[in-house]
Design a protein around this motif. Sequence first.
Motif, PDB file in Angstrom:
ATOM      1  N   ASP A   1      28.101  18.049  17.327  1.00 20.37           N
ATOM      2  CA  ASP A   1      29.805  17.044  17.487  1.00 20.37           C
ATOM      3  C   ASP A   1      30.817  17.997  16.920  1.00 20.37           C
ATOM      4  O   ASP A   1      31.920  18.408  17.501  1.00 20.37           O
ATOM      5  N   ASP A   2      30.634  18.303  15.407  1.00 19.93           N
ATOM      6  CA  ASP A   2      31.559  18.805  14.711  1.00 19.93           C
ATOM      7  C   ASP A   2      32.041  20.307  15.169  1.00 19.93           C
ATOM      8  O   ASP A   2      33.109  21.036  15.182  1.00 19.93           O
TER       9      ASP A   2
ATOM     10  N   CYS B   1      34.009  19.925  18.549  1.00 17.76           N
ATOM     11  CA  CYS B   1      35.454  19.442  18.611  1.00 17.76           C
ATOM     12  C   CYS B   1      36.422  20.571  17.809  1.00 17.76           C
ATOM     13  O   CYS B   1      37.604  20.148  17.817  1.00 17.76           O
ATOM     14  N   ASN B   2      35.743  21.638  17.498  1.00 15.78           N
ATOM     15  CA  ASN B   2      36.562  22.607  16.715  1.00 15.78           C
ATOM     16  C   ASN B   2      37.486  23.473  17.470  1.00 15.78           C
ATOM     17  O   ASN B   2      36.913  23.898  18.512  1.00 15.78           O
TER      18      ASN B   2
END
Length: 180
Positions: A22-23, A26-27
């Motif tokens: 997820d991180d 989303c970058n």
Amino acid sequence: MPNIMIKNISLYKLREFENIIDDLICNETVQKMKDFKHHYNTSCFEHCKNVAYYSFLICKKYNLDYTSATRAAMLHDLFLYDWRKREHGRKGLHAFTHPKTALNNATQLFKLNKIEKDIILKHMWPVTLGFPRYKESFIITFVDKYCAIKESIKEYKSKYKLQLVYRYAYVFLSMLIILR
């Protein structure tokens, strides 16, 4: 969710996969991978997500470090250029140089462990000489090749069908001319 689907995956596993990356997805820089075609109609982002998805399932099944494998697979082609063009100043052939570029880009954005670095740097083995050090690295290497073939085969099939259409059209038109 990746565009290459595996049947019978539990919703729990799917959520776990999505939480791991997820991180990354989303970058803003990782999102730029969507702008670059990788294998025909598959973007670099989609390809990496496909590789991450399969790698997650395989590494989890065999009790390997599936978190590192999944995260590295999502970043393994973070090179951010159209590899078909020479405009960006790359020296050397893409197949040999992009793992280092992807690793440099990934380490500027994220803290990577030794397994993740090895996966990104050596995912092109045996084309590149760097021998994978971890089981997870081997898995991503083979999953990467599998996904590339899977993503390309659709295009080859459609081109082959188009060739058949042209061949039959040519035969049909030839018969019309002969029969006149």
